[in-house]
Design a protein around this motif. Structure first.
Motif, PDB file in Angstrom:
ATOM      1  N   THR A 189      29.034 -27.925  55.123  1.00  0.00           N
ATOM      2  CA  THR A 189      27.964 -27.750  54.131  1.00  0.00           C
ATOM      3  C   THR A 189      26.588 -27.799  54.789  1.00  0.00           C
ATOM      4  O   THR A 189      25.638 -27.181  54.302  1.00  0.00           O
ATOM      5  N   SER A 190      26.484 -28.519  55.915  1.00  0.00           N
ATOM      6  CA  SER A 190      25.207 -28.600  56.618  1.00  0.00           C
ATOM      7  C   SER A 190      24.946 -27.348  57.453  1.00  0.00           C
ATOM      8  O   SER A 190      23.827 -27.162  57.951  1.00  0.00           O
ATOM      9  N   LEU A 191      25.947 -26.492  57.594  1.00  0.00           N
ATOM     10  CA  LEU A 191      25.791 -25.249  58.343  1.00  0.00           C
ATOM     11  C   LEU A 191      25.429 -24.077  57.440  1.00  0.00           C
ATOM     12  O   LEU A 191      24.830 -23.104  57.884  1.00  0.00           O
ATOM     13  N   TRP A 192      25.837 -24.179  56.159  1.00  0.00           N
ATOM     14  CA  TRP A 192      25.502 -23.079  55.250  1.00  0.00           C
ATOM     15  C   TRP A 192      24.585 -23.479  54.107  1.00  0.00           C
ATOM     16  O   TRP A 192      24.089 -22.632  53.365  1.00  0.00           O
ATOM     17  N   GLY A 193      24.316 -24.771  53.960  1.00  0.00           N
ATOM     18  CA  GLY A 193      23.315 -25.211  52.990  1.00  0.00           C
ATOM     19  C   GLY A 193      23.788 -25.256  51.560  1.00  0.00           C
ATOM     20  O   GLY A 193      23.208 -24.615  50.681  1.00  0.00           O
ATOM     21  N   ALA A 194      24.827 -26.052  51.313  1.00  0.00           N
ATOM     22  CA  ALA A 194      25.363 -26.174  49.953  1.00  0.00           C
ATOM     23  C   ALA A 194      24.302 -26.718  49.005  1.00  0.00           C
ATOM     24  O   ALA A 194      23.565 -27.649  49.334  1.00  0.00           O
ATOM     25  N   GLN A 195      24.222 -26.121  47.840  1.00  0.00           N
ATOM     26  CA  GLN A 195      23.236 -26.552  46.868  1.00  0.00           C
ATOM     27  C   GLN A 195      23.747 -27.725  46.029  1.00  0.00           C
ATOM     28  O   GLN A 195      24.942 -27.967  45.941  1.00  0.00           O
ATOM     29  N   ASN A 196      22.795 -28.437  45.419  1.00  0.00           N
ATOM     30  CA  ASN A 196      23.102 -29.582  44.553  1.00  0.00           C
ATOM     31  C   ASN A 196      23.917 -30.660  45.270  1.00  0.00           C
ATOM     32  O   ASN A 196      24.751 -31.324  44.666  1.00  0.00           O
ATOM     33  N   LEU A 197      23.649 -30.817  46.541  1.00  0.00           N
ATOM     34  CA  LEU A 197      24.365 -31.807  47.354  1.00  0.00           C
ATOM     35  C   LEU A 197      23.438 -32.272  48.483  1.00  0.00           C
ATOM     36  O   LEU A 197      23.871 -32.541  49.591  1.00  0.00           O
ATOM     37  N   LEU A 198      22.150 -32.354  48.174  1.00  0.00           N
ATOM     38  CA  LEU A 198      21.129 -32.465  49.203  1.00  0.00           C
ATOM     39  C   LEU A 198      21.282 -33.681  50.113  1.00  0.00           C
ATOM     40  O   LEU A 198      21.206 -33.557  51.340  1.00  0.00           O
ATOM     41  N   ALA A 199      21.478 -34.862  49.541  1.00  0.00           N
ATOM     42  CA  ALA A 199      21.550 -36.060  50.370  1.00  0.00           C
ATOM     43  C   ALA A 199      22.726 -35.984  51.342  1.00  0.00           C
ATOM     44  O   ALA A 199      22.598 -36.299  52.527  1.00  0.00           O
ATOM     45  N   TYR A 200      23.873 -35.568  50.834  1.00  0.00           N
ATOM     46  CA  TYR A 200      25.054 -35.448  51.691  1.00  0.00           C
ATOM     47  C   TYR A 200      24.843 -34.398  52.775  1.00  0.00           C
ATOM     48  O   TYR A 200      25.119 -34.643  53.959  1.00  0.00           O
ATOM     49  N   VAL A 201      24.347 -33.230  52.400  1.00  0.00           N
ATOM     50  CA  VAL A 201      24.121 -32.153  53.365  1.00  0.00           C
ATOM     51  C   VAL A 201      23.123 -32.605  54.433  1.00  0.00           C
ATOM     52  O   VAL A 201      23.328 -32.383  55.635  1.00  0.00           O
ATOM     53  N   ALA A 202      22.046 -33.248  54.017  1.00  0.00           N
ATOM     54  CA  ALA A 202      21.044 -33.733  54.967  1.00  0.00           C
ATOM     55  C   ALA A 202      21.642 -34.773  55.908  1.00  0.00           C
ATOM     56  O   ALA A 202      21.360 -34.772  57.115  1.00  0.00           O
TER      57      ALA A 202
END
Length: 260
Positions: free
Chosen positions: A156-169
């Motif tokens: 998700t951090s490689l494609w930028g999943a939406q509505n999941l900001l804290a986890y992706v960051a």
């Protein structure tokens, strides 16, 4: 549970290795420990879920794997230190660390809806906890002479999943930290790599809507659901001597959903 193709292929690959797996009570963490044990390693699984953790260790021992469990809280620096001390004492040292413990908590909310307390908790566990666990294990891994750290990120951090900001960051930070840690720890012959799985069928992803699973499956180069065995072989490889000259890398394991 019968050995699968991954376990057969990696049989003996980690013979004599001593491995700590965090977040090992269930899901991917438990499968990483199981595959490491089948490959010959002695393992300690650590988690905050005490009952599930001890039951998981019993299951591993019933399979003939040398396994012990340590209850710990990845958001607590003191608990992390105690965990590493207990694990190293039981194993007689440490050759590998799988930083798998993490939380999501931010799913379904847009960035302007995300609670600051949730953001801080995710960062405390996923980012600060990964750093502190690696730091605590560094002396034992250095003493091993062939230490390996595998940090679990997310595609998700490689494609930028939406509505999941804290986890992706947080998982993007894990990738960045892995590169920096690889440079700092390389002098002690410690490899540090990140594995970024796609959406995998485990307990932790049961909340994910069906349409998101279908999105992944339909856009993968290999169009099927992702299961824990798809990731376990890569983690076992990164813990082994086969990958002694691989460090600071990000392995995207997602069937080609993201090609990194």
């Amino acid at each position: 549970m019968q050995p699968d193709q991954v376990s057969i292929a990696t049989q003996g690959l980690l013979k004599g290795r001593r491995v700590l797996v965090t977040g090992g009570a269930r899901g991917l963490g438990l499968e990483f420990a199981r595959h490491a044990g089948r490959a010959g390693a002695a393992v300690v699984i650590a988690d905050i879920l005490a009952n599930e953790l001890h039951a998981a260790a019993e299951d591993l021992r019933a399979e003939g794997i040398q396994a012990q469990s340590v209850v710990f809280d990845q958001s607590s620096p003191e608990s992390i230190t105690d965990c590493v001390v207990q694990a190293a004492q039981w194993l007689g040292g440490l050759d590998g660390l799988v930083n798998n413990a993490a939380i999501t908590n931010s799913g379904g909310k847009a960035l302007n809806e995300l609670d600051i307390d949730v953001w801080d908790k995710v960062m405390a566990v996923n980012v600060r906890g990964t750093w502190l666990m690696s730091r605590a294990c560094w002396p034992a891994l250095k003493a091993s002479g062939r230490g390996s750290i595998v940090n679990l990120a997310s595609d998700t951090s490689l494609w930028g999943a939406q509505n999941l900001l804290a986890y992706v960051a947080s998982k993007g930070a894990v990738i960045a930290m892995s590169r920096s840690m690889a440079r700092e720890m390389g002098v002690d012959n410690i490899t540090v790599n990140a594995v970024a799985p796609g959406l995998t069928l485990v307990e932790a992803t049961e909340y994910v809507p069906k349409h998101r699973h279908e999105l992944y499956e339909g856009q993968r180069a290999i169009q099927r659901q992702q299961v824990p065995d798809d990731v376990s072989g890569v983690v076992t490889f990164l813990l082994s001597d086969l990958s002694r000259f691989v460090t600071g890398q990000v392995m995207a394991v997602n069937g080609g959903f993201v090609m990194h």
